[in-house]
Every structure is written in C-alpha cells, then in structure tokens.
Write a protein that holds these residues in place. Structure first.
Motif, PDB file in Angstrom:
ATOM      1  N   PHE A  31       7.298  17.739  10.557  1.00 47.68           N
ATOM      2  CA  PHE A  31       8.717  17.636  10.193  1.00 47.68           C
ATOM      3  C   PHE A  31       9.032  18.522   8.990  1.00 47.68           C
ATOM      4  CE2 PHE A  31       8.843  13.162  12.175  1.00 47.68           C
ATOM      5  CZ  PHE A  31       9.254  13.691  13.396  1.00 47.68           C
ATOM      6  N   LEU A  32       8.121  18.550   8.015  1.00 44.49           N
ATOM      7  CA  LEU A  32       8.356  19.373   6.830  1.00 44.49           C
ATOM      8  C   LEU A  32       8.404  20.846   7.197  1.00 44.49           C
ATOM      9  CD1 LEU A  32       8.600  19.671   3.746  1.00 44.49           C
ATOM     10  CD2 LEU A  32       6.091  19.763   3.638  1.00 44.49           C
ATOM     11  N   GLY A  33       7.462  21.287   8.051  1.00 42.49           N
ATOM     12  CA  GLY A  33       7.459  22.688   8.458  1.00 42.49           C
ATOM     13  C   GLY A  33       8.729  23.078   9.191  1.00 42.49           C
ATOM     14  N   LEU A  34       9.158  22.213  10.128  1.00 43.49           N
ATOM     15  CA  LEU A  34      10.382  22.516  10.878  1.00 43.49           C
ATOM     16  C   LEU A  34      11.593  22.536   9.954  1.00 43.49           C
ATOM     17  CD1 LEU A  34       9.781  20.341  14.074  1.00 43.49           C
ATOM     18  CD2 LEU A  34       9.613  22.832  13.874  1.00 43.49           C
ATOM     19  N   TYR A  35      11.635  21.617   9.004  1.00 42.75           N
ATOM     20  CA  TYR A  35      12.768  21.531   8.091  1.00 42.75           C
ATOM     21  C   TYR A  35      12.838  22.776   7.201  1.00 42.75           C
ATOM     22  CZ  TYR A  35      15.764  19.688   4.371  1.00 42.75           C
ATOM     23  OH  TYR A  35      16.772  19.505   3.461  1.00 42.75           O
ATOM     24  N   GLY A  45      26.258  27.248   6.724  1.00 39.79           N
ATOM     25  CA  GLY A  45      26.334  26.110   5.814  1.00 39.79           C
ATOM     26  C   GLY A  45      25.614  24.924   6.400  1.00 39.79           C
ATOM     27  N   PHE A  46      26.279  23.766   6.437  1.00 37.96           N
ATOM     28  CA  PHE A  46      25.657  22.532   6.901  1.00 37.96           C
ATOM     29  C   PHE A  46      25.294  22.639   8.371  1.00 37.96           C
ATOM     30  CE2 PHE A  46      26.062  18.343   8.875  1.00 37.96           C
ATOM     31  CZ  PHE A  46      25.095  17.648   8.171  1.00 37.96           C
ATOM     32  N   ASN A  47      24.023  22.312   8.691  1.00 37.79           N
ATOM     33  CA  ASN A  47      23.532  22.332  10.065  1.00 37.79           C
ATOM     34  C   ASN A  47      23.150  20.907  10.433  1.00 37.79           C
ATOM     35  OD1 ASN A  47      21.735  22.452  12.358  1.00 37.79           O
ATOM     36  ND2 ASN A  47      21.534  24.652  12.012  1.00 37.79           N
ATOM     37  N   PRO A  48      23.873  20.271  11.381  1.00 33.25           N
ATOM     38  CA  PRO A  48      23.603  18.860  11.704  1.00 33.25           C
ATOM     39  C   PRO A  48      22.156  18.602  12.112  1.00 33.25           C
ATOM     40  CG  PRO A  48      25.658  19.569  12.677  1.00 33.25           C
ATOM     41  CD  PRO A  48      25.012  20.811  12.149  1.00 33.25           C
ATOM     42  N   PHE A  49      21.541  19.570  12.840  1.00 40.69           N
ATOM     43  CA  PHE A  49      20.171  19.337  13.306  1.00 40.69           C
ATOM     44  C   PHE A  49      19.175  19.418  12.147  1.00 40.69           C
ATOM     45  CE2 PHE A  49      16.096  21.030  14.877  1.00 40.69           C
ATOM     46  CZ  PHE A  49      15.717  19.974  15.697  1.00 40.69           C
ATOM     47  N   VAL A  50      19.301  20.486  11.347  1.00 39.27           N
ATOM     48  CA  VAL A  50      18.343  20.681  10.251  1.00 39.27           C
ATOM     49  C   VAL A  50      18.650  19.747   9.094  1.00 39.27           C
ATOM     50  CG1 VAL A  50      17.441  22.325   8.556  1.00 39.27           C
ATOM     51  CG2 VAL A  50      17.938  23.076  10.888  1.00 39.27           C
ATOM     52  N   ASP A  51      19.899  19.797   8.586  1.00 41.89           N
ATOM     53  CA  ASP A  51      20.247  19.027   7.398  1.00 41.89           C
ATOM     54  C   ASP A  51      20.501  17.557   7.705  1.00 41.89           C
ATOM     55  OD1 ASP A  51      20.201  21.379   5.793  1.00 41.89           O
ATOM     56  OD2 ASP A  51      22.147  21.925   6.644  1.00 41.89           O
ATOM     57  N   GLY A  52      20.653  17.244   8.968  1.00 46.07           N
ATOM     58  CA  GLY A  52      20.894  15.864   9.343  1.00 46.07           C
ATOM     59  C   GLY A  52      19.668  15.214   9.940  1.00 46.07           C
ATOM     60  N   TRP A  53      19.389  15.572  11.227  1.00 44.29           N
ATOM     61  CA  TRP A  53      18.300  14.891  11.936  1.00 44.29           C
ATOM     62  C   TRP A  53      16.912  15.196  11.357  1.00 44.29           C
ATOM     63  CZ3 TRP A  53      19.249  10.988  14.928  1.00 44.29           C
ATOM     64  CH2 TRP A  53      20.509  10.883  15.534  1.00 44.29           C
ATOM     65  N   LYS A  59      12.305  12.237   5.905  1.00 47.52           N
ATOM     66  CA  LYS A  59      12.326  11.160   4.916  1.00 47.52           C
ATOM     67  C   LYS A  59      11.693   9.889   5.470  1.00 47.52           C
ATOM     68  CE  LYS A  59      16.410  13.195   2.825  1.00 47.52           C
ATOM     69  NZ  LYS A  59      17.881  13.224   2.817  1.00 47.52           N
ATOM     70  N   LEU A  60      11.954   9.606   6.735  1.00 43.63           N
ATOM     71  CA  LEU A  60      11.320   8.434   7.343  1.00 43.63           C
ATOM     72  C   LEU A  60       9.796   8.583   7.374  1.00 43.63           C
ATOM     73  CD1 LEU A  60      13.745   7.682  10.326  1.00 43.63           C
ATOM     74  CD2 LEU A  60      13.366   6.267   8.283  1.00 43.63           C
ATOM     75  N   SER A  61       9.331   9.786   7.708  1.00 41.04           N
ATOM     76  CA  SER A  61       7.873  10.002   7.744  1.00 41.04           C
ATOM     77  C   SER A  61       7.264   9.909   6.350  1.00 41.04           C
ATOM     78  CB  SER A  61       7.557  11.365   8.375  1.00 41.04           C
ATOM     79  OG  SER A  61       8.063  12.429   7.582  1.00 41.04           O
ATOM     80  N   LEU A  62       8.001  10.382   5.328  1.00 37.32           N
ATOM     81  CA  LEU A  62       7.513  10.251   3.953  1.00 37.32           C
ATOM     82  C   LEU A  62       7.325   8.788   3.586  1.00 37.32           C
ATOM     83  CD1 LEU A  62       9.789  12.891   2.140  1.00 37.32           C
ATOM     84  CD2 LEU A  62       7.322  13.051   2.469  1.00 37.32           C
ATOM     85  N   VAL A  63       8.354   7.983   3.897  1.00 35.38           N
ATOM     86  CA  VAL A  63       8.284   6.558   3.593  1.00 35.38           C
ATOM     87  C   VAL A  63       7.139   5.906   4.359  1.00 35.38           C
ATOM     88  CG1 VAL A  63       9.512   4.367   3.765  1.00 35.38           C
ATOM     89  CG2 VAL A  63      10.730   6.430   3.020  1.00 35.38           C
ATOM     90  N   ALA A  64       6.974   6.273   5.621  1.00 35.38           N
ATOM     91  CA  ALA A  64       5.917   5.684   6.447  1.00 35.38           C
ATOM     92  C   ALA A  64       4.529   6.021   5.910  1.00 35.38           C
ATOM     93  CB  ALA A  64       6.064   6.173   7.889  1.00 35.38           C
ATOM     94  N   VAL A  65       4.328   7.286   5.491  1.00 26.77           N
ATOM     95  CA  VAL A  65       3.024   7.688   4.955  1.00 26.77           C
ATOM     96  C   VAL A  65       2.699   6.902   3.688  1.00 26.77           C
ATOM     97  CG1 VAL A  65       1.775   9.583   3.858  1.00 26.77           C
ATOM     98  CG2 VAL A  65       3.007   9.978   5.983  1.00 26.77           C
ATOM     99  N   CYS A  66       3.675   6.759   2.799  1.00 27.84           N
ATOM    100  CA  CYS A  66       3.440   6.050   1.527  1.00 27.84           C
ATOM    101  C   CYS A  66       3.117   4.573   1.762  1.00 27.84           C
ATOM    102  CB  CYS A  66       4.660   6.192   0.622  1.00 27.84           C
ATOM    103  SG  CYS A  66       4.910   7.880   0.011  1.00 27.84           S
ATOM    104  N   ALA A 256      14.639  22.632   0.146  1.00 27.13           N
ATOM    105  CA  ALA A 256      13.213  22.514   0.501  1.00 27.13           C
ATOM    106  C   ALA A 256      12.373  22.085  -0.692  1.00 27.13           C
ATOM    107  CB  ALA A 256      12.693  23.837   1.060  1.00 27.13           C
ATOM    108  N   GLY A 257      12.850  22.385  -1.920  1.00 26.46           N
ATOM    109  CA  GLY A 257      12.079  22.024  -3.109  1.00 26.46           C
ATOM    110  C   GLY A 257      11.881  20.528  -3.218  1.00 26.46           C
ATOM    111  N   TRP A 258      12.997  19.764  -3.045  1.00 25.09           N
ATOM    112  CA  TRP A 258      12.862  18.313  -3.120  1.00 25.09           C
ATOM    113  C   TRP A 258      11.956  17.782  -2.004  1.00 25.09           C
ATOM    114  CZ3 TRP A 258      18.194  19.923  -4.027  1.00 25.09           C
ATOM    115  CH2 TRP A 258      18.605  19.737  -5.372  1.00 25.09           C
ATOM    116  N   ALA A 259      12.108  18.373  -0.800  1.00 26.16           N
ATOM    117  CA  ALA A 259      11.309  17.921   0.339  1.00 26.16           C
ATOM    118  C   ALA A 259       9.817  18.196   0.121  1.00 26.16           C
ATOM    119  CB  ALA A 259      11.790  18.596   1.616  1.00 26.16           C
ATOM    120  N   VAL A 260       9.507  19.405  -0.378  1.00 25.61           N
ATOM    121  CA  VAL A 260       8.104  19.753  -0.614  1.00 25.61           C
ATOM    122  C   VAL A 260       7.515  18.881  -1.726  1.00 25.61           C
ATOM    123  CG1 VAL A 260       6.550  21.570  -1.435  1.00 25.61           C
ATOM    124  CG2 VAL A 260       8.339  22.107   0.228  1.00 25.61           C
TER     125      VAL A 260
END
Length: 768
Positions: A31-35, A45-53, A59-66, A256-260
């Motif tokens: 998910f991180l690589g695709l994002y 600008g805003f892309n529903p697939f990238v910036d949304g889904w 974020k869900l995978s981050l929470v799940a891993v932790c 991407a900085g916050w995500a990484v």
C-alpha cells in the motif's frame, strides 16, 4: 488444561501472530509503495483513488501492523510464563505506539473527509487535539526506550549524549525560530499548529536517542533506529508543511513524508515484537568521538551567530549549555590525569611522586613533630616472578599492599615506590614505636598468601630512618632508610634503625656490588674442590665445587662474604653459569688426565626457577663431550618444598638427561619428607650440624644412624658433611654411610692442589 499444554498453545498462538503480522507488514509495504507512486504521478490535485482509497488502506494497514505487534508481544509473554497465568506486559512502548498511530490515522482520515465536504473549520480542533495526543504518546515511547537504553550506561556516555542532544537542539531552535514567527503571523490552519508547536520538543528527544546510539557504541537491538528515522521523517514533513504555509496542496509528494514516517514507526513496532536476533557489541569509535566534537562546534557556531544577528534566547541557552557540558570532560580528564600521575597503577596506592608531594607538605606544615620513614622490601621476590610468572608477582604485590594498608594506624602514609619496595611515613612516632610498627607489619606479611593455588609465605626487610634526627627532608630520609633496609637484609634481622655506621656500610655495599659485576666479567671467580670419599672402599668418588672470589685487593673471599649480596642484586644466575662453566672445563681436563670424578655444583633456588635450565646444562655437557654422569647438581630442601610441582618438572627433566640430583643440607629445612618419595633424587647430604656432635651425643648419633637407614630404605645414597675427626669417620663407616666430606679427609683445594693431593693419596695407597 495442564500447564505444559497451555505453554504449547501459547507458543502456537505466538507463532500464528508472527506469521500473520509478517503478512500485514508486507501488505502495508505494498500500500505504501502504491501510494507513493500515485503521489509522484502529476495530476490536477486531489485524486480520489490515491488520496482517498489508497491513503485509507495504508492507514488501516499501519494500525493493523502496530496492534498485531502488541498482540504478538503479549502472546510471547504469556508463553514464557507457561501456565497461562497473568504475565505483566513489559513493553508498554508498543501499546503507546499503536495508540498514537491509531489516533493520527483516525484524525487524518476524519480531516480528509471534512475537507472533501468543505468543512475545514470543523477539522481544525480535531486535528490539533489529535496531533497533540500523537506527540504526547510518542514522547512517552521515546522516554521508555531511552531509559531502557541508558540502564548500565557509564556517565561519560551519558555526558556525550547530552552534549549531542543539546547541540542539535540549539541548531534546531535557530532554524525553527523564524518558522514559528512566520506561522504566528500567517495564522495557518490547526494542522500546522500541531506540526510546529511540538517538533522542537520531539526532535530534541530524537536527538537524544541518536546521541545515545552514536555515543554508546553497542548496537544490539539496532532496529529501534527505525523509530528515530520514522519520527524524523514525520516531523520534517511537518516543518516543510510549515514553510509552505498556504501554498500547500493536497495530493502532492509532501504527503508521502507523513506516510513514510508512520510506516517506519510501524515497522519498528513489528520488529520490536519479535525475538532479538542481534547481540553484537561492536563499537563505533569514530562516531563516539565525532558526535561530541560536532555538537560542540555547533554550539559554538550558534553563539557566534548570536553575536552577529538576532537568535532566539532558547537557542543561545542551549548552545551555552552545550559548551558548558563539553568543558566537563576536559576538566574531569585533567583531574583524572592528575590522580593517575600520583597513583600506583598496580596497587592503587600513592606512588613515588605522591609520596614526595605529600611528605613535603606535611613537613612544611609542622617540622616539630617526630616522624619515621620505613622502607620495606620483600625478600626473594624475584623468585616469585621467575617461578610463578610476573602476573603472580603482581597479584602478590596487590595483596601485600592491602595487608600493609590494613596494618597501619590512621593518618600514616603508605606508598609503593616501584618493584617490591614500599615506603611508610609514620606520624607522631619515636624509635620504639617505629620498631613496633615494623614488627607488626612483618608479622602481617608472614601470614601465607595464596597464588596460583600455592600457599606462599614471604618476608620483608624494613629500614627505619627517624625525622628530624636523621634527615630533615624526604631525600635524606629515603637514602638512610635504604641503607638501613639493606643492613637488615644482610644480617637477616627483619628490621634495622639507621645508624651513622650504616653510611659507611652502604658505600661499601655499593662498591662491592660494582666489583662483583667486574668479577663476573674479568674472571676473578675461582673454584676449590672438596673430595667426597667412598666410606666402603676409601676411594675418591667425586668432588664438590665451591666458589671463591679472588678479590684483587682483599684477597681470597669465601662464599659467606659475597653470596648474600649476589642473591640480593640478582646476579645469582650469572654466577651459576660461571661456576658451571668452570667446573665442566675442569672436568674435561681431569678426563684427559684419566681421572673420572663426578663434580657436584650447588644451585640456589633462584637458579632453579629457570625453566630452561635442563636444556642449558645439557648443551654445556654436549659442547665439551662430557657424559651426564660427570655432573651432579646439589639443591636445597627450601626449593623442593616451596614449589613442588615446578621442582618435579625441572628435576625430572634433569634426571632424564642422566644428571644426578643431590639434596644439600638435609635435615635443616622443612620437616615434611614427602618429597623424598615423590621427587627424582639420588642422594642426601646430611648437614654437618648432625655430624659434629656425634662423638659426644648419643641422641645425635642415633639421628644420624636412623637418617642413613631412611635414605637406604628409599634407595638413596647418603653423604655426611663436616667430618672433622676419625671418631666421626669410623662411626659413619659403622652405620653404613656411603660417602663423607670434611676436613678430616681434606679441605677444599684449588684444582692444582687437588691434583697433588690425589697423586699423593694414590701413591700412599700403592705402598706395601
């Protein structure tokens, strides 16, 4: 369910989560690589697939891993207790990290939804509270990790780490000052408030963690550096966001900085829940030196910058603290160097430099007080070094230092001058009290020491000089105490108080030592030979070589006039080599004349500690073409009993080469006779103190007779020394003694005189 079953299912549970979390980590990475790729693709600008889904799935995978890491660690704790009982969760940092990542993921998702629906003003309070909670939780995580890392850390590492942290914080304060001012003027949104209000504090803690990692050196559990870089990336993105202010656009690569950053934090949580695989203790010495140096330079740079341009007061304070801490190691190092320069490295006692300084100060403070300087030297310490090694000698000196220190009154000064010499300054002491202390110290040292599993007894000679009668400064006192100490050694009195006559003795001693060294190099030593008579046949079976010093001024000197000095000055090894050389050269001459005489040579204990002695003696015999039977070595009981294992090794090797072994002065040493059974010995020489009184003392005669029977019972030959008259000679023959030496048969003679004596004896034996 039985405890073993519970433990088994606990391990299965732990393994299940290890596998599932590994899959979650890989899914998060996908998910991180695709994002990140999606953010790098230019768009409007805003892309529903990238910036949304994709963002939401990440974020869900981050929470799940932790949270999976928390569950896995908990499962491992339960598995360790085995019985399924309550196991205290010892890693709260994982729980706090999972909570922080969950909060920030929820806040970002909520803010994104509000922004999409046009309610930015509603997102501001939630974002501010969420970011505040995130930083507070991560602050707690860092505190836990740093505290755990600092356990057992030496103070110098903590100091270097503090210097690094303060230097980094000073630079950050300079950089963040203008940003904070600009943010306040621009009135940016609530997310900016959280991203700017806490980075300074957060990055300060990160700097501490980095400092600890760099300074400490050990890199076990190096995985937690992921946490450091995750926070750095996360907070750096916030700083860039602050710089952009209102120019920020959603859906750009900055997101991407916050995500990484969050992904690195999640990976750290996942890795921390697994068993430790690294336990290396390598040290990065360059980094450990570079960190405080670079941080000090940074602090100095901030102070110089403050003198030229306005700098936040916080930055100036941090830079000043950095410089102050940087000065601490320099000051402490100077103190340590001064202490080391005045301390004996081996024993921890004051050294010669400290003695001079301390005594000079005490004398200057009060010159009316009576004092005494004692100079103590261990007897035959060289033999300990030679027989057991210098390590054992060092351990003996440490034990001696502790024992001496424990036997001194409070306020007196003990110092080690070097080698086996110690100096003691006694306060408020007259001659009688000084002698009493000397006796007490000698008694303390007489108690056995244990070295290399051997119980070792030692003794000391102590010279005493009195202040102010015999010297008004340390130099004079040391000189006179030294002369008194050597007087105590020469007369074996244990201690001696300096007298004016000792000065002449000291000068004579120094002159004699120099003359002895010349005697060894200028062939002034000569050998006299005393015949050893076979009592059964009357024939001369051999001779004993006895050293004499043909002094150019004092004439022929006997061994009792110089052998003690030879031992004290460490010249015995050279003397033994010279005696062996001369004896074997004479054996060659006699062999060429057709005389077959075994030559006995005395070896001292200090000569026998030479591990290469058997090979050296064998080489000397081979070089002259002599058979090993041409030589017999005489040793004393003292050596045999002091170190029986070493004696057995050396004597066995000598016997294996064919050299005979005789025990000299038998009966005057230790009472134990076990060595007669255990060690390879050929002959016993009964001391003359038993032979002299035979004619007039029935008990003495009985001792001689029983000793001869003992030797024969062990398969040994018996030699009687000091046979002075015919009565003793006849009694020894009657008791079955094998050989005899003494003035009744012949005094020790020079080689030429012995040749004449042998010729005359042979002629007398052939007369009808």
């Amino acid at each position: 369910m039985q405890p073993t079953a519970r433990a088994h299912y606990g391990r299965l549970f732990s393994g299940y989560f290890a596998r599932s979390a590994s899959g979650l980590a890989w899914l998060m990475a996908v998910f991180l690589g695709l994002y990140v790729i999606g953010l790098l693709v230019p768009d409007a600008g805003f892309n529903p697939f990238v910036d949304g889904w994709l963002a939401s799935l990440l974020k869900l995978s981050l929470v799940a891993v932790c949270w999976a890491a928390v569950v896995r660690k908990r499962a491992r704790s339960r598995a360790r207790v085995g019985a399924g009982g309550l196991a205290r969760f010892r890693h709260p940092e994982l729980l706090l990290t999972a909570a922080a990542v969950s909060i920030i993921s929820f806040v970002d998702s909520y803010s994104l939804g509000i922004l999409i629906w046009g309610g930015a003003e509603k997102a501001s309070p939630v974002s501010e509270v969420g970011y505040l909670a995130f930083f507070v939780l991560m602050l707690a995580v860092l505190v836990i990790v740093v505290r755990r890392q600092m356990r057992g850390m030496v103070w110098s590492v903590v100091l270097d780490s503090s210097i690094g942290a303060l230097g980094a914080a000073a630079v950050l304060a300079v950089l963040l000052g203008p940003m904070a001012n600009a943010r306040g003027a621009a009135g940016a949104n609530a997310a900016i408030t959280a991203a700017v209000a806490y980075p300074l504090f957060d990055l300060l803690l990160v700097a501490v963690v980095v400092a600890l990692t760099t300074s400490q050196g050990p890199v076990a559990r190096r995985r937690w550096i992921l946490l450091v870089f995750g926070l750095l990336v996360f907070t750096s993105s916030g700083l860039v966001f602050t710089i952009l202010k209102t120019n920020y656009v959603l859906g750009t690569p900055l997101d991407a900085g916050w995500a990484v950053g969050l992904s690195l934090i999640a990976v750290w949580a996942d890795a921390s829940s697994r068993p430790d695989l690294e336990h290396t203790n390598s040290t990065n010495g360059v980094a450990a030196l570079a960190l405080p140096a670079v941080s000090t330079a940074a602090g100095l740079g901030v102070l110089l910058l403050a003198s030229q341009t306005p700098v936040p007061a916080v930055a100036v304070g941090l830079a000043a603290a950095t410089m102050a801490l940087a000065a601490v190691p320099l000051v402490s190092r100077q103190v340590a160097l001064r202490r080391q320069s005045r301390t004996d490295e081996l024993t921890g006692l004051p050294n010669r430099r400290a003695l001079y300084s301390e005594v000079s100060g005490r004398l200057a403070e009060d010159r009316s007080r009576n004092r005494a300087l004692l100079l103590l030297d261990l007897d035959r310490f060289k033999e300990v070094n030679d027989s057991l090694g210098h390590d054992a000698g060092d351990r003996l000196l440490m034990q001696v230092g502790r024992r001496l220190q424990g036997g001194l009154p409070s306020g007196d000064l003990l110092a080690r001058l070097g080698g086996d010499e110690f100096a003691i300054l006694l306060e408020h002491t007259d001659q009688a009290q000084a002698e009493a202390v000397a006796l007490a110290l000698r008694d303390a040292l007489a108690q056995p020491f244990t070295l290399e599993g051997i119980s070792l007894q030692t003794s000391a000679s102590i010279g005493i000089a009195l202040y102010p009668d015999q010297g008004d400064d340390l130099t004079a006192l040391l000189r006179k105490a030294d002369m008194a100490m050597y007087k105590a050694k020469s007369v074996r009195s244990g201690h001696h108080v300096y007298r004016s006559a000792d000065n002449r003795h000291g000068d004579a001693r120094l002159r004699t030592v120099q003359e002895l060294r010349l005697a060894l190099t200028e062939d002034q030593l000569v050998l006299h030979y005393q015949p050893k008579i076979c009592l059964r046949t009357g024939f001369v079976a051999g001779v004993e070589a006895l050293v004499r010093w043909n002094h150019p001024e004092r004439g022929l000197l006997f061994p009792d006039q110089f052998l003690t000095l030879v031992e004290e000055t460490g010249l015995m090894h050279a003397l033994t080599q010279e005696v062996l050389r001369k004896a074997l050269d004479q054996s060659v001459l006699w062999s060429d004349q057709g005389r077959t005489l075994t030559i006995a040579v005395n070896l001292s204990g200090s000569s026998l500690v030479d591990a290469d002695l058997p090979e050296r003696v064998g080489a000397m015999l081979s070089a002259r073409g002599l058979l090993p039977t041409a030589l017999m070595l005489e040793i004393t009981e003292d050596f045999l009993m002091a170190d029986r294992d070493r004696a057995r090794d050396i004597l066995t090797r000598l016997r294996a080469s064919g050299i005979k072994i005789s025990v000299d002065d038998f009966g005057t040493g230790y009472s134990s006779l076990a060595y007669l059974r255990d060690l390879p010995i050929d002959e016993l020489k009964l001391d003359q103190s038993f032979v002299f009184p035979m004619a007039d003392d029935v008990r003495a005669a009985a001792l001689v007779a029983s000793t001869i029977d003992l030797a024969h019972g062990l398969g040994l030959k018996m030699v009687a020394e000091g046979v002075e008259n015919g009565v003793a000679y006849d009694e020894l023959v009657r008791y079955g003694c094998d050989y005899a030496q003494g003035y009744f048969m012949s005094r020790p003679l020079s080689a030429a005189a012995l040749d004449e004596w042998l010729t005359a004896r042979q002629s007398a034996a052939t007369l009808p």
